[in-house]
Write an enzyme that holds these catalytic residues in place. Sequence first.
Site, short mmCIF file in Angstrom:
data_model
loop_
_atom_site.label_atom_id
_atom_site.label_comp_id
_atom_site.label_asym_id
_atom_site.label_seq_id
_atom_site.Cartn_x
_atom_site.Cartn_y
_atom_site.Cartn_z
N ALA A 179 10.36 -11.33 -24.33
CA ALA A 179 10.90 -11.28 -25.69
C ALA A 179 12.26 -11.97 -25.82
CB ALA A 179 11.02 -9.83 -26.15
N ARG A 217 20.98 -18.93 -21.94
CA ARG A 217 21.51 -19.91 -20.99
C ARG A 217 20.72 -21.22 -20.98
NH1 ARG A 217 21.49 -15.39 -16.30
NH2 ARG A 217 20.06 -14.47 -17.81
N LYS A 239 12.76 -19.40 -24.16
CA LYS A 239 12.76 -19.81 -22.75
C LYS A 239 11.38 -19.76 -22.11
CE LYS A 239 14.54 -17.06 -19.55
NZ LYS A 239 15.53 -16.44 -18.64
N GLY A 281 17.55 -5.35 -24.41
CA GLY A 281 17.58 -5.24 -22.96
C GLY A 281 16.21 -4.99 -22.35
N ASP A 334 10.00 -15.05 -16.77
CA ASP A 334 10.69 -16.31 -16.46
C ASP A 334 10.70 -16.61 -14.97
OD1 ASP A 334 12.45 -14.38 -15.57
OD2 ASP A 334 14.22 -15.20 -16.57
N ASN A 358 16.80 -19.46 -15.35
CA ASN A 358 17.71 -19.08 -16.44
C ASN A 358 18.36 -20.26 -17.14
OD1 ASN A 358 17.36 -16.24 -16.15
ND2 ASN A 358 18.65 -16.31 -14.32
N ARG A 384 -6.51 -44.68 -25.09
CA ARG A 384 -6.05 -43.60 -25.97
C ARG A 384 -7.16 -42.58 -26.17
NH1 ARG A 384 -4.33 -46.91 -30.85
NH2 ARG A 384 -4.02 -44.84 -31.75
N ALA A 420 -16.76 -68.08 -29.88
CA ALA A 420 -15.31 -67.88 -29.71
C ALA A 420 -14.59 -68.20 -31.02
CB ALA A 420 -14.80 -68.78 -28.60
C1 UD1 Z 1 17.22 -9.20 -14.81
C2 UD1 Z 1 17.65 -7.92 -14.10
C3 UD1 Z 1 18.42 -8.31 -12.84
C4 UD1 Z 1 17.54 -9.17 -11.95
C5 UD1 Z 1 17.00 -10.38 -12.72
C6 UD1 Z 1 15.93 -11.07 -11.88
C7 UD1 Z 1 18.06 -6.20 -15.82
C8 UD1 Z 1 19.06 -5.47 -16.61
N1 UD1 Z 1 18.51 -7.14 -14.97
O1 UD1 Z 1 18.38 -9.90 -15.19
O2 UD1 Z 1 18.78 -7.13 -12.11
O3 UD1 Z 1 18.28 -9.60 -10.82
O4 UD1 Z 1 16.37 -9.98 -13.96
O5 UD1 Z 1 15.43 -12.24 -12.47
O6 UD1 Z 1 16.87 -5.92 -15.93
N2 UD1 Z 1 13.64 -9.59 -21.91
C9 UD1 Z 1 12.98 -8.97 -22.95
N3 UD1 Z 1 13.68 -8.22 -23.84
C10 UD1 Z 1 15.02 -8.03 -23.72
C11 UD1 Z 1 15.70 -8.63 -22.66
C12 UD1 Z 1 14.98 -9.42 -21.75
O7 UD1 Z 1 11.77 -9.12 -23.10
O8 UD1 Z 1 15.57 -7.31 -24.57
C13 UD1 Z 1 12.88 -10.42 -20.96
C14 UD1 Z 1 13.33 -11.87 -20.93
O9 UD1 Z 1 12.59 -12.63 -21.87
C15 UD1 Z 1 13.05 -12.28 -19.50
C16 UD1 Z 1 13.13 -10.98 -18.71
O10 UD1 Z 1 13.08 -9.93 -19.66
O11 UD1 Z 1 11.76 -12.85 -19.34
C17 UD1 Z 1 14.42 -10.88 -17.92
O12 UD1 Z 1 15.52 -11.01 -18.81
P1 UD1 Z 1 16.81 -11.81 -18.41
O13 UD1 Z 1 17.74 -11.77 -19.56
O14 UD1 Z 1 16.45 -13.13 -17.83
O15 UD1 Z 1 17.37 -10.84 -17.25
P2 UD1 Z 1 18.40 -11.21 -16.14
O16 UD1 Z 1 19.75 -11.31 -16.71
O17 UD1 Z 1 17.90 -12.39 -15.39
CA CA Z 2 16.19 -13.91 -15.64
#
Ligand code: UD1
Ligand code: CA
Length: 461
Positions: free
Chosen positions: A11, A16, A23, A82, A107, A229, A335, A425
Amino acid sequence: MRDVAAVVLAAGQGTRFRSDLAKVLHRAAGRSLVGHVLAALRPLDLGQVVVVVGHQADAVRAEVDASGVADLATVDQTEQRGTGHAVQQAVPALADGIERVLVLPGDTPLLISDWLERLLDEGAGHGGAMLTTHLDDPSGYGRVLRADDGSVEAVVEQRDATPAQLAVSEVNAGMYLFDRARLTAAIAELDDDNSQGELYLTDVVAMHARDGAPLAATAAPADVVAGVNDRAQLADAAALLRRSHLRHLMVEVGVTVDDPASTHVDVDVEVARDAVLRPGTILEAGTRVGQRAVVGPNSHLAGCDVGPDATVESTRATDATIGAHARVGPFAHLRSGTRLGESAKVGAFVETKNATFGAGAKAPHLSYVGDATVGERANISCGVITVNYDGQVKSHTTIGDGAFVGCDTMLIAPVTIGAGAYTAAGSTITDDVPDDALAIARSRQTVKEGWAARRREAGQG
Ligand code: UD1
Ligand code: CA
């Protein structure tokens, strides 16, 4: 594994990435990031896969629906508060009979099924399990804190960590196996008392330790669990994916790759035994190359089907079918909708579109063949153009079996050249030509004897 569900977190926006596109929709080696995670899940035959969508939800939903994973559902996380909050949205959607829950980020495109199976095995004898990895540069990741007995006590995010904690090189991969009941209870307890004001799924790790049931933690190779990321990490992940797919093709299938460094083959591309990929070749998703076919040097194919023993040299082709023993290029542009029959030939500086060539049909040089059907063994000589577009509508040209279309013939479509017929031709053909006839459509040559000499004598050059 019908009692196991996977929850994939997809979500987030991916700040970044500095992108207008979510992403998880960015592509590496021909597949979206979330598509790679779903592909790793597919062989596990889980009871259910729940993908949490939010940022660009419709587009992400369309992408995951196209992944071919069975028993897939999506849930909305309208506000991204989160990873813990994301899991809170998913848990109510879990089906009856689900007892354990894999939670995975969306990701991590390098993830492979073997490591998910390890995670399931590790978790079996425990309250749950998680994957970690060791990094020389752990920045950005959550650090794994272990007690003196080695058990996992907590995960602390980079932004909440003390200097001593920041020095820990073991990081959280964000991949977990939870007991459903424990997970349900734990996420109800989450709060946002941290530097980002988010509900962290990682706090669930500490709750397991507090309740005397710490998660088993297994270290996986970094190039399996790495998260993507930013765009630099995207390029690194894509390179690893391509390299491992090429290795599989070389070692397990028996494909010759002259120069792996300059050969880009997307993960969904199939190449058969004894095929040869010459340097500078790019094969994009949906392409299949048959046995003993030789592709390249410098061919770029997308969505193409190349038959056995065909050769495709220095060619650009999209959504084209190239028959067995066909010869294409150098410098051809096939094509969309091009279909070349067995042993057909399309040579230098020939462009084709929505055109079917029968077996043995040839256009060896400098032609445009669009919206056309070319019969078996027909010959399209140098400089022929199917004039298919009058500025408003596209029209079809039909060339019969064994016909011979002479050099520089303009075929003003719609028009049909009969089987075995010839065009002279330089003809501009506006009317159908019957089978076995010769059509000449050009003005007769006039010769003016001495004309040039008289002009020179008159001092005009
Ligand atoms: C997270 C972990 C971190 C870990 C890392 C590994 C947490 C708090 N941190 O950090 O410990 O080392 O992954 O890759 O869990 N997402 C949602 N909804 C949200 C937030 C995020 O669906 O509200 C999804 C993102 O789309 C993504 C995944 O969760 O696919 C991880 O989110 P991201 O923000 O990349 O977490 P990190 O900061 O990498
Ligand atoms: Ca991540």
